[in-house]
Design an enzyme around this catalytic site. Sequence first.
Site, PDB file in Angstrom:
ATOM      1  N   LYS A  91    -152.769   1.910  57.826  1.00  0.00           N
ATOM      2  CA  LYS A  91    -152.506   2.248  59.241  1.00  0.00           C
ATOM      3  C   LYS A  91    -151.065   1.880  59.585  1.00  0.00           C
ATOM      4  O   LYS A  91    -150.716   0.717  59.718  1.00  0.00           O
ATOM      5  CB  LYS A  91    -153.462   1.510  60.190  1.00  0.00           C
ATOM      6  CG  LYS A  91    -153.439   2.199  61.551  1.00  0.00           C
ATOM      7  CD  LYS A  91    -153.580   1.340  62.753  1.00  0.00           C
ATOM      8  CE  LYS A  91    -152.451   0.541  63.258  1.00  0.00           C
ATOM      9  NZ  LYS A  91    -151.362   1.248  63.956  1.00  0.00           N
ATOM     10  N   GLU A 108    -147.719 -11.183  56.468  1.00  0.00           N
ATOM     11  CA  GLU A 108    -146.243 -11.280  56.517  1.00  0.00           C
ATOM     12  C   GLU A 108    -145.868 -11.197  57.984  1.00  0.00           C
ATOM     13  O   GLU A 108    -145.975 -10.129  58.587  1.00  0.00           O
ATOM     14  CB  GLU A 108    -145.613 -10.111  55.745  1.00  0.00           C
ATOM     15  CG  GLU A 108    -145.945 -10.060  54.270  1.00  0.00           C
ATOM     16  CD  GLU A 108    -145.213 -11.125  53.467  1.00  0.00           C
ATOM     17  OE1 GLU A 108    -144.305 -11.766  54.002  1.00  0.00           O
ATOM     18  OE2 GLU A 108    -145.583 -11.310  52.296  1.00  0.00           O
TER      19      GLU A 108
HETATM   20  P1  NAD Z   1    -147.231  -5.853  65.849  1.00  0.00           P
HETATM   21  O1  NAD Z   1    -147.955  -7.082  65.472  1.00  0.00           O
HETATM   22  O2  NAD Z   1    -147.136  -5.507  67.291  1.00  0.00           O
HETATM   23  O3  NAD Z   1    -147.895  -4.576  65.155  1.00  0.00           O
HETATM   24  C1  NAD Z   1    -148.027  -4.469  63.758  1.00  0.00           C
HETATM   25  C2  NAD Z   1    -149.166  -3.536  63.432  1.00  0.00           C
HETATM   26  O4  NAD Z   1    -150.381  -4.109  63.914  1.00  0.00           O
HETATM   27  C3  NAD Z   1    -149.053  -2.163  64.074  1.00  0.00           C
HETATM   28  O5  NAD Z   1    -149.477  -1.191  63.135  1.00  0.00           O
HETATM   29  C4  NAD Z   1    -150.027  -2.234  65.230  1.00  0.00           C
HETATM   30  O6  NAD Z   1    -150.562  -0.996  65.606  1.00  0.00           O
HETATM   31  C5  NAD Z   1    -151.102  -3.122  64.636  1.00  0.00           C
HETATM   32  N1  NAD Z   1    -151.954  -3.800  65.628  1.00  0.00           N
HETATM   33  C6  NAD Z   1    -151.653  -4.133  66.908  1.00  0.00           C
HETATM   34  N2  NAD Z   1    -152.711  -4.757  67.484  1.00  0.00           N
HETATM   35  C7  NAD Z   1    -153.688  -4.819  66.548  1.00  0.00           C
HETATM   36  C8  NAD Z   1    -155.003  -5.371  66.537  1.00  0.00           C
HETATM   37  N3  NAD Z   1    -155.545  -5.954  67.601  1.00  0.00           N
HETATM   38  N4  NAD Z   1    -155.709  -5.290  65.384  1.00  0.00           N
HETATM   39  C9  NAD Z   1    -155.181  -4.700  64.282  1.00  0.00           C
HETATM   40  N5  NAD Z   1    -153.950  -4.152  64.255  1.00  0.00           N
HETATM   41  C10 NAD Z   1    -153.211  -4.217  65.373  1.00  0.00           C
HETATM   42  O7  NAD Z   1    -145.786  -5.956  65.187  1.00  0.00           O
HETATM   43  P2  NAD Z   1    -144.577  -4.934  65.322  1.00  0.00           P
HETATM   44  O8  NAD Z   1    -143.992  -5.072  66.692  1.00  0.00           O
HETATM   45  O9  NAD Z   1    -145.008  -3.597  64.838  1.00  0.00           O
HETATM   46  O10 NAD Z   1    -143.549  -5.520  64.232  1.00  0.00           O
HETATM   47  C11 NAD Z   1    -142.663  -6.546  64.504  1.00  0.00           C
HETATM   48  C12 NAD Z   1    -143.140  -7.847  63.905  1.00  0.00           C
HETATM   49  O11 NAD Z   1    -143.373  -7.676  62.527  1.00  0.00           O
HETATM   50  C13 NAD Z   1    -142.084  -8.931  64.012  1.00  0.00           C
HETATM   51  O12 NAD Z   1    -142.690 -10.143  64.398  1.00  0.00           O
HETATM   52  C14 NAD Z   1    -141.549  -9.041  62.597  1.00  0.00           C
HETATM   53  O13 NAD Z   1    -140.980 -10.288  62.273  1.00  0.00           O
HETATM   54  C15 NAD Z   1    -142.769  -8.745  61.796  1.00  0.00           C
HETATM   55  N6  NAD Z   1    -142.402  -8.312  60.426  1.00  0.00           N
HETATM   56  C16 NAD Z   1    -142.602  -9.176  59.393  1.00  0.00           C
HETATM   57  C17 NAD Z   1    -142.229  -8.817  58.093  1.00  0.00           C
HETATM   58  C18 NAD Z   1    -142.410  -9.772  56.929  1.00  0.00           C
HETATM   59  O14 NAD Z   1    -142.268  -9.331  55.807  1.00  0.00           O
HETATM   60  N7  NAD Z   1    -142.701 -11.039  57.155  1.00  0.00           N
HETATM   61  C19 NAD Z   1    -141.669  -7.551  57.871  1.00  0.00           C
HETATM   62  C20 NAD Z   1    -141.489  -6.693  58.943  1.00  0.00           C
HETATM   63  C21 NAD Z   1    -141.866  -7.080  60.231  1.00  0.00           C
END
Ligand code: NAD
Length: 492
Positions: free
Chosen positions: A177, A252
């Site tokens: 997803k 991550e």
């Molecule tokens: P997010 O947590 O808002 O969303 C990530 C994913 O989770 C999306 O696909 C979203 O649709 C899904 N999601 C949202 N609510 C959910 C739920 N209740 N249940 C299941 N899935 C759900 O994050 P974002 O804004 O897309 O990305 C930014 C974040 O990602 C930042 O904190 C960044 O540091 C982190 N990130 C970490 C790494 C790493 O390797 N550590 C890499 C890239 C990004």
Amino acid sequence: MRDMLFIDGQWSAPAHGGQFTVTNPATEEVFAHAPAATAEDVDRAVRAARKAFDEGPWPKMSGAARAATLRKIADGILASKEELARIEVMDNGKPLPEAIWDIEDTAGCFSYYADLAEQMDVSAEEQIDLGDSRFTSKVVREPIGVAGAIIPWNYPLLMASWKVAPALAAGCTMVLKPSELTPLTALELGAIVEHAGLPAGVLNIVTGLGPDAGQPLSEHPLVDKLAFTGSVPTGSKIMAAAARDIKNISLELGGKSPFVVFADCDVEKAVEWVMFGIFWNQGEVCSATSRVLVEESLYPAFLERLVTEAAKIKIGDGLEDGVLLGPLVSKGQQEKILAMIERGVTGGARIAYGGKRPADLARGYFLEPTILTDMDEDNTVWREEIFGPVVCVKTFRDEADAIRMANDSRFGLAAAVMSDDLERCDRVARAFRAGIVWINCSQPTFTQAPWGGYKQSGIGRELGSWGLSNYLEVKQITSFDATKTWGWYIKE
Ligand code: NAD
């Protein structure tokens, strides 16, 4: 652009026919619609993955046979490189050369795990000496089963590859997803795996909103493993969902990574790496080195040069030549970051450069490269992940002070140190409480090396052989020499 879900090797509309809009952050225009999956679609996708795992050929194939398909996927990605990169720019906002770099890395990730899949044929079994000649024992590694992958928007196709490639190499099946902000290249990946001959149901792709599609995937009882990249609050929800059925999990998450600059290093090199550490990909990078610690005596010269160089960065639509800073991914992200800057300033931070929308760009979710100074260590801009081109700069007195400040964070994803004294660099690198440490650079990432964080930055590691292990179970097979008698209950 594709507007169907990819489930069981077929393209199909979501059960409720819903769609969501996809906006180009540089123009603010809707340029595509993506299918909005809900729990029913996710259930169909998981069942297809379950069937492909339990009854299909993929998990039982040799590593070499799986590798052949993975290499075809890598070739398919490279063959569509320009098109995929342009979609990525329109979806995410990043400059085109960065998007091309991402797509090449994505193909490289599939090739790398093809090699590892092949090696599994020769190294999958390990003999164990049990210290008892009546027994022989070996360890075999087997695919975990059905994996659910939920990914963010900052490196859309690359983040998909970090999960899809090792999972397929291991023999798992998967439901992917992507983020609702950047769903398009994941759907293109569906067409590429189809063309590469991946058996139906091995990779299923459902686009949709987090609560509507991500949550049902994380809660589905037929999923064996969850692999998540995203924010800490969502990671926490995924972990809670996994806890119910004791699903295997890797996370991550976010970061607030420090970059320690000692006075003995070259200012120009330090400024360039600091810029790469925070302005690359608009600073929308989990490992962005967003807290810069500069030794007191170097600070005036360092700050002056950083401001001068930041002012030269060309901001604009990522498809324009020479642009080095594209728009933020969405209006929501732009508003969130502007509010964080304002709060930081209210709390005592000073804006040394940037801090607002560029006045000459009428449309688009742009933000100037921003340099903040003079904040206390408890200021939110120093403590919380901003996830944009915003760097906080502070001074430190000595090595011990720098290490204390660097480690004073709930995150522990990455850290960087710069000094001409390599012994000191090594000492500081070991003292950092972070999973990824760069010496005399910041951000270069290699598929072969482990990726992941300490503390709230996550659990487990992706990439390298660690990435493959995420999708493998470990089984011991121990046999007793049948010519011998055990003799516990029945004595000879
Ligand atoms: P997010 O947590 O808002 O969303 C990530 C994913 O989770 C999306 O696909 C979203 O649709 C899904 N999601 C949202 N609510 C959910 C739920 N209740 N249940 C299941 N899935 C759900 O994050 P974002 O804004 O897309 O990305 C930014 C974040 O990602 C930042 O904190 C960044 O540091 C982190 N990130 C970490 C790494 C790493 O390797 N550590 C890499 C890239 C990004």
